[in-house]
Scaffold this motif. Structure first.
Motif, PDB file in Angstrom:
ATOM      1  N   ASN A 350       0.858  -1.192   0.000  1.00 60.40           N
ATOM      2  CA  ASN A 350       0.000   0.000   0.000  1.00 60.40           C
ATOM      3  C   ASN A 350       0.888   1.234   0.000  1.00 60.40           C
ATOM      4  N   THR A 351       0.841   1.994  -1.057  1.00 61.47           N
ATOM      5  CA  THR A 351       1.688   3.177  -1.162  1.00 61.47           C
ATOM      6  C   THR A 351       0.823   4.416  -1.416  1.00 61.47           C
ATOM      7  N   ARG A 352       1.203   5.509  -0.760  1.00 61.66           N
ATOM      8  CA  ARG A 352       0.433   6.757  -0.854  1.00 61.66           C
ATOM      9  C   ARG A 352       1.270   7.839  -1.525  1.00 61.66           C
ATOM     10  N   PHE A 353       0.581   8.766  -2.176  1.00 63.45           N
ATOM     11  CA  PHE A 353       1.241   9.851  -2.913  1.00 63.45           C
ATOM     12  C   PHE A 353       0.516  11.162  -2.576  1.00 63.45           C
ATOM     13  N   PRO A 354       0.763  11.691  -1.378  1.00 65.15           N
ATOM     14  CA  PRO A 354      -0.066  12.801  -0.875  1.00 65.15           C
ATOM     15  C   PRO A 354       0.254  14.139  -1.521  1.00 65.15           C
ATOM     16  N   LEU A 355      -0.742  15.010  -1.479  1.00 65.88           N
ATOM     17  CA  LEU A 355      -0.584  16.382  -1.944  1.00 65.88           C
ATOM     18  C   LEU A 355      -1.532  17.274  -1.156  1.00 65.88           C
ATOM     19  N   ASP A 356      -1.002  18.350  -0.610  1.00 68.82           N
ATOM     20  CA  ASP A 356      -1.828  19.369   0.041  1.00 68.82           C
ATOM     21  C   ASP A 356      -2.192  20.424  -0.995  1.00 68.82           C
ATOM     22  N   ILE A 357      -3.466  20.772  -1.043  1.00 69.11           N
ATOM     23  CA  ILE A 357      -3.934  21.781  -1.992  1.00 69.11           C
ATOM     24  C   ILE A 357      -4.897  22.732  -1.297  1.00 69.11           C
ATOM     25  N   GLN A 358      -5.268  23.805  -1.985  1.00 65.69           N
ATOM     26  CA  GLN A 358      -6.153  24.805  -1.414  1.00 65.69           C
ATOM     27  C   GLN A 358      -7.607  24.603  -1.812  1.00 65.69           C
ATOM     28  N   VAL A 359      -7.807  24.158  -3.048  1.00 67.77           N
ATOM     29  CA  VAL A 359      -9.155  24.037  -3.584  1.00 67.77           C
ATOM     30  C   VAL A 359      -9.107  22.985  -4.685  1.00 67.77           C
ATOM     31  N   TYR A 360     -10.232  22.370  -4.974  1.00 66.28           N
ATOM     32  CA  TYR A 360     -10.249  21.384  -6.051  1.00 66.28           C
ATOM     33  C   TYR A 360     -10.282  22.070  -7.405  1.00 66.28           C
ATOM     34  N   SER A 393     -11.523  20.884   9.021  1.00 66.77           N
ATOM     35  CA  SER A 393     -11.583  22.307   9.334  1.00 66.77           C
ATOM     36  C   SER A 393     -10.219  22.770   9.853  1.00 66.77           C
ATOM     37  N   LEU A 394      -9.947  24.049   9.716  1.00 63.22           N
ATOM     38  CA  LEU A 394      -8.573  24.542   9.867  1.00 63.22           C
ATOM     39  C   LEU A 394      -8.370  25.593  10.956  1.00 63.22           C
ATOM     40  N   GLN A 395      -9.427  26.039  11.601  1.00 64.57           N
ATOM     41  CA  GLN A 395      -9.283  27.170  12.501  1.00 64.57           C
ATOM     42  C   GLN A 395      -8.224  26.931  13.579  1.00 64.57           C
ATOM     43  N   GLY A 396      -8.249  25.766  14.212  1.00 59.56           N
ATOM     44  CA  GLY A 396      -7.278  25.482  15.262  1.00 59.56           C
ATOM     45  C   GLY A 396      -5.871  25.319  14.734  1.00 59.56           C
ATOM     46  N   VAL A 397      -5.738  24.784  13.532  1.00 63.57           N
ATOM     47  CA  VAL A 397      -4.418  24.602  12.923  1.00 63.57           C
ATOM     48  C   VAL A 397      -3.793  25.949  12.601  1.00 63.57           C
ATOM     49  N   GLN A 398      -4.595  26.832  12.036  1.00 66.72           N
ATOM     50  CA  GLN A 398      -4.062  28.115  11.602  1.00 66.72           C
ATOM     51  C   GLN A 398      -3.938  29.120  12.743  1.00 66.72           C
ATOM     52  N   ALA A 399      -4.475  28.781  13.903  1.00 64.82           N
ATOM     53  CA  ALA A 399      -4.299  29.646  15.078  1.00 64.82           C
ATOM     54  C   ALA A 399      -2.902  29.513  15.669  1.00 64.82           C
ATOM     55  N   VAL A 400      -2.174  28.480  15.279  1.00 62.78           N
ATOM     56  CA  VAL A 400      -0.805  28.264  15.745  1.00 62.78           C
ATOM     57  C   VAL A 400       0.147  28.902  14.738  1.00 62.78           C
ATOM     58  N   ALA A 401       1.083  29.698  15.233  1.00 60.11           N
ATOM     59  CA  ALA A 401       2.018  30.390  14.349  1.00 60.11           C
ATOM     60  C   ALA A 401       2.793  29.400  13.497  1.00 60.11           C
ATOM     61  N   GLY A 411      -1.353  26.369   5.959  1.00 56.50           N
ATOM     62  CA  GLY A 411      -2.284  27.143   5.144  1.00 56.50           C
ATOM     63  C   GLY A 411      -3.079  26.336   4.139  1.00 56.50           C
ATOM     64  N   ASP A 412      -2.798  25.052   4.007  1.00 54.83           N
ATOM     65  CA  ASP A 412      -3.457  24.242   2.981  1.00 54.83           C
ATOM     66  C   ASP A 412      -4.790  23.690   3.482  1.00 54.83           C
ATOM     67  N   SER A 413      -5.786  23.724   2.616  1.00 57.06           N
ATOM     68  CA  SER A 413      -7.147  23.365   2.998  1.00 57.06           C
ATOM     69  C   SER A 413      -7.473  21.891   2.836  1.00 57.06           C
TER      70      SER A 413
END
Length: 500
Positions: A350-360, A393-401, A411-413
């Protein structure tokens, strides 16, 4: 058990002293040292296992068999000092080692650990809640379900990964996404202190006043073996959760991703109580082509608000379902509980190929769906593969510097990841799998228009760069390298997404 372990260690050590390097037994003998000496350093509750035993097989079974570590000996620490003693022994005898908890670290760089010692954290488990109820100390081998269940029983919760069978620390050392991150941040953002065995074998306690602390929150696999962590915990704010699930056929690809962009992501402002999650895969009983299972989860509700679900009902699903429960039900709803496929160690690669993006990018999602579909038709051996789409959801993640931890991509959604799965059958099929995963990722990355490719380290395939894993800023790379040179100059911890 201790007597049998000692006898086995003596017998293997005696055999290893006299065999030539090309003998079949050489594959299970350490490169140096005396295994009787190792057993003698460990506590009475520690265990040592060798190839051929049922426990050795259980300990070395992994979610992905592809490029797996090569283990000669499994040490199961009974106390924290057993980890330190094993590291010291291995260092003295030039034997590589790797700590394992849930066995889900599928990155192919771990396969560089050969003829080594696996430190299986299976006995180092347990949770102790502080008297003030603001924190809990979790032993290093504790799995996520044990954490959530114990805290829930006490009226508490914290951020864990969504999968019940992974540990708290495995994902946490790489940042750690989870269903509660909108409220509280990543798993790593909860850490207050930890006991850690460093590369020199010392067992120390670190916290925010230690320079290595920054690195442990996002690149921690590179710096030591954490035997326990103290993390923030919280009163349960909402006991109720609800979900709706939709199954869409391939003709709905454009409408699905347009709806996610418009009604859930909302230009990066997805509500804190809402999570979207899904995957597309082959389900011939529903449709000859891949179908998408798509979930909307809502905290603090007994039914998901129709403002979020109605556009997906209007799109026309071939199946749908809805339900209500508690936070403890989320893994079962989303196929991440102990009984589900992601928690089974069946010998598959099982191999993964991740990518963080902002919008589809909707045309790109159509392109990857079509490529995935054609690849499954052309290479049936890969038809157990699937494609993850995760929108926390991202509010708690982005509240950390952003500069306060080594985790680089706050910053990725969205987190997307093709998961290419197959029964091992030689290098040609493995190469086809890697080519497919990388091509699917390339299409989506190209559609972002970004020069940078952000890849979540906990899902990484292993052919990415350190910038892909740990951030593109020069200062990040320099700080990580300085800390690596200070705490692990001989690169003992360089099997999981190595810094350098």
């Amino acid at each position: 058990m201790e007597v049998l372990t000692a006898v086995a260690a003596w017998a293997l050590s005696s055999a290893c002293k006299s065999i030539p390097a090309n003998h079949w037994l050489s594959s299970i003998c350490p490169r140096g040292g005396n295994l009787t000496e190792l057993s003698g350093r460990l506590s009475a509750s520690a265990q040592v296992y060798y190839p051929g035993s049922d426990v050795f097989t259980e300990a070395t079974n992994r979610w992905s068999s592809f490029d797996a570590p090569g283990v000669n000996v499994v040490v199961v620490p009974g106390i924290d000092d057993d980890v330190a003693q094993t590291v010291k022994y291995a260092n003295e005898n030039d034997i590589p080692y790797l700590a394992v908890t849930g066995g889900h670290g599928a990155i192919i760089t771990t396969g560089r650990m050969q003829n080594g010692i696996e430190i299986w954290m299976d006995q180092l488990t347990g949770i102790e809640i502080a008297e003030d109820g603001a924190s809990a100390t979790v032993k290093g081998g504790t799995l996520s379900k044990a954490v959530t269940d114990a805290l829930w029983a006490a009226g508490k919760q914290t951020v864990t990964g969504g999968c019940e069978c992974t540990s708290l620390l495995g994902p946490g050392l790489g940042g750690g996404h989870g269903f509660l991150q909108g409220r509280h941040g990543l798993i790593a953002d909860q850490f207050l202190s930890m006991d850690i065995v460093l590369a020199n074998g010392s067992l120390v306690t670190i916290d925010k006043n230690t320079d290595i602390w920054w690195a442990m929150q996002g690149a921690g696999h590179n710096f030591g073996i954490v035997t326990s962590v103290t993390s923030k915990i919280y009163d349960i704010q909402y006991e109720n959760w609800a979900y709706e699930m939709f199954v869409f056929t391939g003709d709905k690809v454009e409408g699905l991703y347009e709806n996610i962009n418009n009604y859930l992501l909302k230009n990066g402002s997805q509500p804190v109580e809402v999570i979207n999650y899904g995957f597309f895969l082959n389900v011939p009983a529903i449709d000859p082509k891949p179908v998408t299972y798509f979930y909307i989860l809502q905290e603090g509700a007994t039914a998901v608000d129709s403002i979020y679900t109605q556009p997906f009902h209007d799109l026309g699903a071939v199946q749908s379902d809805a339900g209500t429960g508690s936070y403890l039900d989320l893994p079962a709803w989303t196929g991440l509980n102990n009984e589900a496929a992601p928690c089974q160690h069946t010998g598959l690669a099982n191999t993964r190929f991740p990518l963080d993006i902002q919008v589809y990018d909707v045309p790109a999602m159509r392109q990857v769906y079509d490529l995935f579909t054609s690849a499954m038709e052309e290479t049936p051996a890969l038809n157990g593969s699937f494609f993850l789409i995760e929108g926390y959801s991202l509010q708690g993640v982005q509240a950390v510097a952003s500069d306060s931890t080594a985790f680089p991509f706050r910053g990725d959604s969205l987190l997307v990841a093709p998961v290419i799965s197959w029964e091992p059958a030689g290098p040609e099929l493995a190469q086809q799998a890697a080519d497919l995963g990388n091509e699917l990722r390339r299409i989506l990355h190209e559609a972002t228009g970004r020069a940078e490719m952000h890849t979540y380290v906990n899902y990484a395939f292993g052919d990415e760069t350190t910038k892909n894993w740990y951030g593109y800023e020069d200062w990040r790379q320099e700080r990580l390298l300085e800390l690596k040179n200070k705490y692990d100059p001989e690169r003992k911890f360089s099997f999981y997404a190595p810094i350098a």
